[in-house]
Design a protein around this motif. Structure first.
Motif, PDB file in Angstrom:
ATOM      1  N   VAL A 113       0.860  -1.187   0.000  1.00 54.83           N
ATOM      2  CA  VAL A 113       0.000   0.000   0.000  1.00 54.83           C
ATOM      3  C   VAL A 113       0.892   1.232   0.000  1.00 54.83           C
ATOM      4  O   VAL A 113       1.779   1.364   0.846  1.00 54.83           O
ATOM      5  CB  VAL A 113      -0.942   0.020   1.216  1.00 54.83           C
ATOM      6  N   TYR A 114       0.648   2.127  -0.927  1.00 59.77           N
ATOM      7  CA  TYR A 114       1.495   3.308  -1.090  1.00 59.77           C
ATOM      8  C   TYR A 114       0.860   4.555  -0.517  1.00 59.77           C
ATOM      9  O   TYR A 114       1.549   5.389   0.062  1.00 59.77           O
ATOM     10  CB  TYR A 114       1.872   3.467  -2.572  1.00 59.77           C
ATOM     11  N   LEU A 115      -0.436   4.734  -0.669  1.00 56.18           N
ATOM     12  CA  LEU A 115      -1.136   5.845  -0.015  1.00 56.18           C
ATOM     13  C   LEU A 115      -1.657   5.325   1.319  1.00 56.18           C
ATOM     14  O   LEU A 115      -2.685   4.643   1.387  1.00 56.18           O
ATOM     15  CB  LEU A 115      -2.291   6.359  -0.881  1.00 56.18           C
TER      16      LEU A 115
ATOM     17  N   PHE B 104      -6.077   3.004   4.925  1.00 56.33           N
ATOM     18  CA  PHE B 104      -5.273   2.886   3.711  1.00 56.33           C
ATOM     19  C   PHE B 104      -6.075   3.262   2.468  1.00 56.33           C
ATOM     20  O   PHE B 104      -7.275   3.039   2.388  1.00 56.33           O
ATOM     21  CB  PHE B 104      -4.760   1.459   3.549  1.00 56.33           C
ATOM     22  N   SER B 105      -5.346   3.758   1.473  1.00 57.02           N
ATOM     23  CA  SER B 105      -5.959   4.052   0.182  1.00 57.02           C
ATOM     24  C   SER B 105      -5.277   3.211  -0.905  1.00 57.02           C
ATOM     25  O   SER B 105      -5.221   2.006  -0.794  1.00 57.02           O
ATOM     26  CB  SER B 105      -5.898   5.553  -0.114  1.00 57.02           C
ATOM     27  N   ASN B 106      -4.704   3.836  -1.928  1.00 53.48           N
ATOM     28  CA  ASN B 106      -4.300   3.090  -3.122  1.00 53.48           C
ATOM     29  C   ASN B 106      -2.994   2.323  -2.960  1.00 53.48           C
ATOM     30  O   ASN B 106      -2.057   2.765  -2.296  1.00 53.48           O
ATOM     31  CB  ASN B 106      -4.189   4.046  -4.306  1.00 53.48           C
ATOM     32  N   GLY B 107      -2.959   1.184  -3.617  1.00 54.06           N
ATOM     33  CA  GLY B 107      -1.772   0.343  -3.578  1.00 54.06           C
ATOM     34  C   GLY B 107      -1.773  -0.696  -4.681  1.00 54.06           C
ATOM     35  O   GLY B 107      -2.652  -0.725  -5.547  1.00 54.06           O
ATOM     36  N   LEU B 108      -0.774  -1.543  -4.644  1.00 53.72           N
ATOM     37  CA  LEU B 108      -0.525  -2.543  -5.684  1.00 53.72           C
ATOM     38  C   LEU B 108      -1.158  -3.870  -5.295  1.00 53.72           C
ATOM     39  O   LEU B 108      -1.055  -4.299  -4.141  1.00 53.72           O
ATOM     40  CB  LEU B 108       0.991  -2.706  -5.841  1.00 53.72           C
ATOM     41  N   LEU B 109      -1.807  -4.523  -6.261  1.00 56.37           N
ATOM     42  CA  LEU B 109      -2.427  -5.815  -5.984  1.00 56.37           C
ATOM     43  C   LEU B 109      -2.159  -6.783  -7.122  1.00 56.37           C
ATOM     44  O   LEU B 109      -1.850  -6.385  -8.244  1.00 56.37           O
ATOM     45  CB  LEU B 109      -3.929  -5.668  -5.776  1.00 56.37           C
TER      46      LEU B 109
ATOM     47  N   LEU C 149       0.855  11.630   1.635  1.00 58.56           N
ATOM     48  CA  LEU C 149       0.035  10.492   2.062  1.00 58.56           C
ATOM     49  C   LEU C 149       0.800   9.174   2.105  1.00 58.56           C
ATOM     50  O   LEU C 149       0.229   8.133   2.439  1.00 58.56           O
ATOM     51  CB  LEU C 149      -1.159  10.327   1.101  1.00 58.56           C
ATOM     52  N   LEU C 150       2.093   9.199   1.799  1.00 60.99           N
ATOM     53  CA  LEU C 150       2.822   7.951   1.569  1.00 60.99           C
ATOM     54  C   LEU C 150       3.237   7.221   2.835  1.00 60.99           C
ATOM     55  O   LEU C 150       3.599   6.043   2.751  1.00 60.99           O
ATOM     56  CB  LEU C 150       4.070   8.231   0.713  1.00 60.99           C
ATOM     57  N   HIS C 151       3.191   7.868   3.986  1.00 63.09           N
ATOM     58  CA  HIS C 151       3.607   7.211   5.217  1.00 63.09           C
ATOM     59  C   HIS C 151       2.706   7.617   6.379  1.00 63.09           C
ATOM     60  O   HIS C 151       2.059   8.658   6.349  1.00 63.09           O
ATOM     61  CB  HIS C 151       5.059   7.560   5.575  1.00 63.09           C
ATOM     62  N   THR C 152       2.693   6.766   7.387  1.00 57.82           N
ATOM     63  CA  THR C 152       2.107   7.110   8.678  1.00 57.82           C
ATOM     64  C   THR C 152       3.232   7.159   9.702  1.00 57.82           C
ATOM     65  O   THR C 152       4.391   6.866   9.382  1.00 57.82           O
ATOM     66  CB  THR C 152       1.072   6.066   9.108  1.00 57.82           C
ATOM     67  N   GLU C 153       2.906   7.500  10.922  1.00 61.74           N
ATOM     68  CA  GLU C 153       3.922   7.478  11.977  1.00 61.74           C
ATOM     69  C   GLU C 153       4.510   6.083  12.131  1.00 61.74           C
ATOM     70  O   GLU C 153       5.683   5.928  12.487  1.00 61.74           O
ATOM     71  CB  GLU C 153       3.308   7.931  13.297  1.00 61.74           C
ATOM     72  N   ASN C 154       3.710   5.070  11.854  1.00 62.87           N
ATOM     73  CA  ASN C 154       4.167   3.691  12.029  1.00 62.87           C
ATOM     74  C   ASN C 154       5.052   3.199  10.891  1.00 62.87           C
ATOM     75  O   ASN C 154       5.782   2.213  11.063  1.00 62.87           O
ATOM     76  CB  ASN C 154       2.958   2.755  12.166  1.00 62.87           C
ATOM     77  N   SER C 155       4.972   3.853   9.726  1.00 62.51           N
ATOM     78  CA  SER C 155       5.767   3.396   8.585  1.00 62.51           C
ATOM     79  C   SER C 155       6.837   4.403   8.183  1.00 62.51           C
ATOM     80  O   SER C 155       7.525   4.195   7.179  1.00 62.51           O
ATOM     81  CB  SER C 155       4.857   3.108   7.383  1.00 62.51           C
ATOM     82  N   GLU C 156       6.972   5.476   8.929  1.00 54.22           N
ATOM     83  CA  GLU C 156       7.994   6.476   8.621  1.00 54.22           C
ATOM     84  C   GLU C 156       9.370   5.818   8.628  1.00 54.22           C
ATOM     85  O   GLU C 156       9.719   5.063   9.531  1.00 54.22           O
ATOM     86  CB  GLU C 156       7.960   7.604   9.653  1.00 54.22           C
ATOM     87  N   GLY C 157      10.152   6.092   7.581  1.00 56.31           N
ATOM     88  CA  GLY C 157      11.483   5.501   7.471  1.00 56.31           C
ATOM     89  C   GLY C 157      11.519   4.248   6.628  1.00 56.31           C
ATOM     90  O   GLY C 157      12.594   3.819   6.193  1.00 56.31           O
ATOM     91  N   LEU C 158      10.361   3.631   6.377  1.00 56.45           N
ATOM     92  CA  LEU C 158      10.285   2.481   5.484  1.00 56.45           C
ATOM     93  C   LEU C 158      10.174   2.960   4.045  1.00 56.45           C
ATOM     94  O   LEU C 158       9.781   4.087   3.773  1.00 56.45           O
ATOM     95  CB  LEU C 158       9.085   1.598   5.831  1.00 56.45           C
ATOM     96  N   GLU C 159      10.511   2.087   3.117  1.00 56.88           N
ATOM     97  CA  GLU C 159      10.364   2.433   1.709  1.00 56.88           C
ATOM     98  C   GLU C 159       8.889   2.601   1.372  1.00 56.88           C
ATOM     99  O   GLU C 159       8.019   2.005   2.011  1.00 56.88           O
ATOM    100  CB  GLU C 159      10.977   1.333   0.833  1.00 56.88           C
TER     101      GLU C 159
END
Length: 351
Positions: free
Chosen positions: A126-128, A234-239, A300-310
């Motif tokens: 999920v990217y957004l 979550f919003s848009n992502g790859l499936l 929109l690409l990160h949350t506090e929980n995913s900050e620092g991840l690709e």
């Protein structure tokens, strides 16, 4: 069964009538995706021809895909990517379920709802990660905060995730559904109704609709974002289809890795990323609008929980929040396990 290479040639030469047929609900889809490459594809210099269907006609959010193709990022990962327009996230999810494309780009709520209906697809990233859902209105309107929505007429689209979660937004800001009047319209109808003054506001994707409405009307658009009220999902992502994940995990891994790299590159060069979209589709807005849309997407690409991840790499906590919010909103029947909807094998936290 057609080879991946022959399918891609067909996609590139097919007319847009194929998408029109999909939008009309035609269930008999002509092309069937087969398995992809092996683990040596990228290293050997060969590429797998891969098709991706977007959630809609191209807009700024999609810049990384076009930029990734232009800059050779997908090619570096052994992927010859063909990008096709979509006609809404639900139809994209269903098209991947019918194996008409190799990968899809769609809204996570649409993915969850379709998986619950038996569509055999999974999210692979999920990217957004923060919803772009927002109440949108002209700055000249005497709305300065959620309390000012009382007595207003707001355009909605029945059945979509933004509308289904609107009561939760109202509750979060201390309002009830009785405090507003909801007018049900499709996406284009909502925009037109706001511009013409038939409604006071609309709800939708702020990073997409807002810049277009502003450009068309010549007026500044303001936003009351769901996330500012503590409501996010979550919003848009790859499936991908489950059989693609099972039969060709190497291809899925390369696609996820290349997409993440393309999103990173597009953040570093936003103007160049948007410029790569020039001439790609007659339905696209102007370059200025595309840039504003992409810049809004970056937020929109990160949350506090995913900050620092690709980009595309998610946290289990955010997945649980998304699933539980959508279950409470009634979009899915119950808050099932994350693995029902998401295969974490292809992102860092899943390896």
């Amino acid at each position: 069964m057609a080879t991946r290479e022959s399918r891609t040639t067909q996609y590139r030469t097919a007319s847009r009538s194929a998408l029109t047929a999909l939008a009309a609900g035609v269930s008999a889809l002509a092309l069937v995706a087969c398995g992809g490459g092996d683990g040596e594809t990228a290293a050997s210099g060969d590429t797998d021809a891969v098709t991706l269907q977007l959630n809609w006609y191209p807009y700024g959010e999609h810049a990384p895909f076009y930029y990734g193709v232009e800059e050779g990022i997908f090619e570096e990962h052994g992927i010859d990517l063909t990008i096709e327009a979509g006609q809404g996230s639900a139809r994209t999810v269903q098209a991947i379920g019918q194996q008409s494309f190799d990968f899809g780009w769609a809204d996570t709520p649409a993915l969850l709802a379709n998986v619950d209906e038996g569509v055999d697809v999974r999210s692979v990233g999920v990217y957004l990660q923060s919803t772009p859902a927002a109440v949108q209105y002209f700055a000249e309107t005497d709305i300065s905060g959620p309390d000012d929505l009382k007595g207003r007429t707001i355009a909605v689209s029945a059945g979509d995730a933004v509308t289904l979660t609107f009561p939760m937004y109202l509750e979060a800001v201390g309002l009830s559904e009785d405090d507003v009047e909801q007018q049900n319209l499709d996406s284009a109808g909502k925009n037109a109704a706001l511009i013409s003054g038939q409604v006071d506001a609309l709800i939708g994707f702020g990073h997409d609709q807002g810049p277009k409405i502003s450009a068309e009307s010549g007026k500044e658009v303001n936003y009351l974002r769901y996330s500012d009220a503590g409501l996010s999902f979550f919003s848009n992502g790859l499936l991908a289809h489950s059989s693609t994940i099972a039969d060709d995990p190497d291809l899925v891994q390369r696609m996820v890795t290349a997409t993440s790299a393309a999103f990173t590159a597009a953040q570093e060069a936003p103007e160049d990323a948007v410029a790569s979209m020039e001439g790609q589709n007659p339905q696209m807005p102007s370059g200025e609008v595309l840039l504003e849309q992409w810049q809004g997407t970056i937020e929109l690409l990160h949350t506090e929980n995913s900050e620092g991840l690709e980009p595309g790499h998610t946290s289990e906590e955010d997945w649980r929040q998304t699933i539980e919010v959508l279950a409470e909103a009634g979009l899915i029947n119950e808050a099932k396990e994350t693995g029902t909807y998401f295969d974490a094998s292809f992102t860092t936290e899943g390896q």
